[in-house]
Structures are given as C-alpha cells and as structure tokens.
Design a protein around this motif. Structure first.
Motif, PDB file in Angstrom:
ATOM      1  N   VAL A   5      -7.498 -11.921  -5.386  1.00  0.00           N
ATOM      2  CA  VAL A   5      -7.473 -10.685  -6.153  1.00  0.00           C
ATOM      3  C   VAL A   5      -6.287  -9.841  -5.725  1.00  0.00           C
ATOM      4  CG1 VAL A   5      -9.003  -9.505  -4.514  1.00  0.00           C
ATOM      5  CG2 VAL A   5      -8.874  -8.687  -6.875  1.00  0.00           C
ATOM      6  N   SER A   6      -5.737  -9.107  -6.669  1.00  0.00           N
ATOM      7  CA  SER A   6      -4.659  -8.163  -6.402  1.00  0.00           C
ATOM      8  C   SER A   6      -4.984  -6.879  -7.135  1.00  0.00           C
ATOM      9  CB  SER A   6      -3.311  -8.727  -6.890  1.00  0.00           C
ATOM     10  OG  SER A   6      -3.253  -8.680  -8.307  1.00  0.00           O
ATOM     11  N   ALA A   7      -4.080  -5.930  -7.103  1.00  0.00           N
ATOM     12  CA  ALA A   7      -4.304  -4.670  -7.809  1.00  0.00           C
ATOM     13  C   ALA A   7      -4.378  -4.875  -9.313  1.00  0.00           C
ATOM     14  CB  ALA A   7      -3.184  -3.682  -7.469  1.00  0.00           C
TER      15      ALA A   7
ATOM     16  N   MET B 219      -7.319 -11.047 -10.908  1.00  0.00           N
ATOM     17  CA  MET B 219      -7.934 -11.969  -9.970  1.00  0.00           C
ATOM     18  C   MET B 219      -8.081 -13.347 -10.590  1.00  0.00           C
ATOM     19  SD  MET B 219     -12.026 -10.974 -10.033  1.00  0.00           S
ATOM     20  CE  MET B 219     -11.753  -9.480  -9.109  1.00  0.00           C
TER      21      MET B 219
ATOM     22  N   ARG C 108      -1.319 -10.608  -3.161  1.00  0.00           N
ATOM     23  CA  ARG C 108      -2.722 -10.941  -3.362  1.00  0.00           C
ATOM     24  C   ARG C 108      -3.483 -10.889  -2.051  1.00  0.00           C
ATOM     25  NH1 ARG C 108      -0.404 -15.017  -6.373  1.00  0.00           N
ATOM     26  NH2 ARG C 108      -0.761 -16.503  -4.693  1.00  0.00           N
TER      27      ARG C 108
ATOM     28  N   ASP D 209      -7.645  -0.405  -6.728  1.00  0.00           N
ATOM     29  CA  ASP D 209      -7.563  -0.536  -5.274  1.00  0.00           C
ATOM     30  C   ASP D 209      -8.362  -1.774  -4.911  1.00  0.00           C
ATOM     31  OD1 ASP D 209      -7.857  -0.444  -2.523  1.00  0.00           O
ATOM     32  OD2 ASP D 209      -8.163   1.724  -2.441  1.00  0.00           O
ATOM     33  N   HIS D 210      -7.696  -2.920  -4.823  1.00  0.00           N
ATOM     34  CA  HIS D 210      -8.426  -4.166  -4.661  1.00  0.00           C
ATOM     35  C   HIS D 210      -9.097  -4.284  -3.298  1.00  0.00           C
ATOM     36  CE1 HIS D 210      -4.320  -4.884  -3.316  1.00  0.00           C
ATOM     37  NE2 HIS D 210      -4.682  -5.993  -2.706  1.00  0.00           N
ATOM     38  N   GLN D 211      -8.545  -3.612  -2.269  1.00  0.00           N
ATOM     39  CA  GLN D 211      -9.219  -3.631  -0.972  1.00  0.00           C
ATOM     40  C   GLN D 211     -10.558  -2.893  -1.060  1.00  0.00           C
ATOM     41  OE1 GLN D 211      -8.396  -5.380   1.443  1.00  0.00           O
ATOM     42  NE2 GLN D 211      -6.203  -5.796   1.354  1.00  0.00           N
TER      43      GLN D 211
ATOM     44  N   MET E 169     -12.278  -2.491  -3.809  1.00  0.00           N
ATOM     45  CA  MET E 169     -13.124  -3.272  -4.697  1.00  0.00           C
ATOM     46  C   MET E 169     -13.876  -4.363  -3.939  1.00  0.00           C
ATOM     47  SD  MET E 169     -11.907  -5.444  -8.033  1.00  0.00           S
ATOM     48  CE  MET E 169     -13.084  -6.274  -9.105  1.00  0.00           C
ATOM     49  N   LEU E 170     -13.263  -4.916  -2.902  1.00  0.00           N
ATOM     50  CA  LEU E 170     -13.871  -6.003  -2.140  1.00  0.00           C
ATOM     51  C   LEU E 170     -14.772  -5.513  -1.014  1.00  0.00           C
ATOM     52  CD1 LEU E 170     -10.809  -8.408  -1.827  1.00  0.00           C
ATOM     53  CD2 LEU E 170     -12.623  -8.434  -3.526  1.00  0.00           C
TER      54      LEU E 170
ATOM     55  N   ASN F 204      -4.539  -1.007 -13.009  1.00  0.00           N
ATOM     56  CA  ASN F 204      -4.447  -1.367 -11.605  1.00  0.00           C
ATOM     57  C   ASN F 204      -5.596  -0.752 -10.813  1.00  0.00           C
ATOM     58  OD1 ASN F 204      -2.168  -2.829 -12.090  1.00  0.00           O
ATOM     59  ND2 ASN F 204      -0.759  -1.423 -11.058  1.00  0.00           N
TER      60      ASN F 204
END
Length: 216
Positions: A53-55, A58, A29, A103-105, A107-108, A101
C-alpha cells in the motif's frame, strides 16, 4: 487522477498497454504481507489480503476476480474505508487506485479505543445470519450466526453455551470447523476456530448471499 493515485505494482510478467504504462506514478510503498482487509464492492462486502500500500493505492488478493474499472472501498486495520477503482487485474490479484491520497501508515494502524490507546488488531468481522450446527461431546445444537471472521464467529442459540467446550461447527458452504467456546453471555457465545478456513473459500462464501444470509 494520475497525480493523485498510486497502486501496488503488477507482476513483472504482466504486460500493460504502452499508453497505460505511466498512467499512475509509483510512490513509495509500504510492503504489508498478508494483512487482511474488508473489500466493499457490488453492494456487498468480503475479505481481501493487502499485499502492499502507498498513499495513492494498494495491491490486494481476492477470492473472486475483480474487473478493471470496478469501484471499490477498502477497509484496513484502522476501520476507515478508502474509495478506489480497480486499475489492473491478474487473476485474483488487483491494483486499486485511491480516489484521493491517504495517510497509508495511519490506514494500516489498529483503531484507537475510548482510552486513546491502540486496540489489538484482529481479522475483519462480517455480518451473517446463516444457520450452523455445533457438535460437542455427543450433543448437537442448532445455532444462528451473528458475525464471522477467519478466526472465529459469534453465534446465538436458545440453549446455553459451556465455556471452553470443544466441538465441530458445520456451516453450509464451508468445511467443518473445529472450535472452542471462548465466552458466553445470555444466548450468545464467541467461538474460536482451531484452524482458519481457506482464505479463497471463505471469501467466496461471503460473496454468496444464499449461504451467508440463508436464515434471514
């Protein structure tokens, strides 16, 4: 769904049924305290706080409780909406499992502007049409909301807006908000709040169409 989604961890004191305990695997996470996002559900949108949040999912905080199984979409800094489903709730906290899934990076990250550079991150803005009253230096005027965020709002009026004027903005359903006019063009202006409204009260106001869209 089990191999595709991960959600923010439920609080340690919250018990889950044994057959649900390993339904969603825990992926790495990214902890993101107090990041604001847009929550779309039940045909409307409101504000939420993204806790981690993760892939695959959240954990968020909301102004009103969600229900397990609710279909939602979350928009973070990037402006991209990710579909998901409520996997667990604990009062005003909820775990969201994404339908795919992500790309959480990314997304942020703040959105990219026309020049290719990242834009400054800001609180999500919400369309509104409610009437408001602005009191400045002994003069009162009636305004119409165009949009609103936790940090300020855009308004329109038949009267002019003096730049840098301090005042008190009254919006039905919210406490009076001390503000300053930051910009003005034609019959529209941008007001900045000196103190942000309470997160929970603001979220519930957004979910009340009779207040938010009163003048529509």
């Amino acid at each position: 769904m089990g191999h595709q989604a991960s959600i923010g961890s439920a609080p340690a004191h919250v018990a889950h049924p044994a057959n649900d305990r390993h339904e969603v695997p825990r992926l790495e996470r990214t902890v993101t305290l107090l990041m604001l996002g847009r929550l779309r559900h039940r045909g409307s949108d409101t504000i939420c706080r993204i806790r981690n949040v993760s892939a695959g999912g959240m954990r968020i905080d909301t102004g009103s409780p969600l229900e397990k199984g609710d279909r939602v979409a979350i928009e973070a800094r990037s402006g991209v909406c990710i579909d998901g489903q409520v996997a667990w709730t604990n009062q005003l906290a909820a775990g969201i499992a994404f339908t795919r899934n992500v790309d959480h990076q990314e997304m942020l990250s703040p959105p990219v502007g026309p020049s290719g550079k990242r834009l400054a991150a800001r609180s999500p803005r919400f369309h509104a049409t409610a009437r408001a009253r602005l009191q400045t230096a002994g003069e009162a005027s009636t305004l119409r909301l165009v949009d609103i965020s936790l940090g300020g709002c855009r308004v329109e009026s038949d009267q002019g807006f003096p730049l840098g004027a301090d005042g008190s903005l009254t919006i039905p359903g919210l406490p009076p908000l001390a503000c300053t006019s930051r910009w003005a063009t034609g019959n529209r202006a941008g007001l900045i709040f000196h103190v942000r409204p309470d997160f929970g009260s603001f979220a519930r106001w957004l979910e009340a169409p009779d207040l938010r869209f009163a003048a529509a």
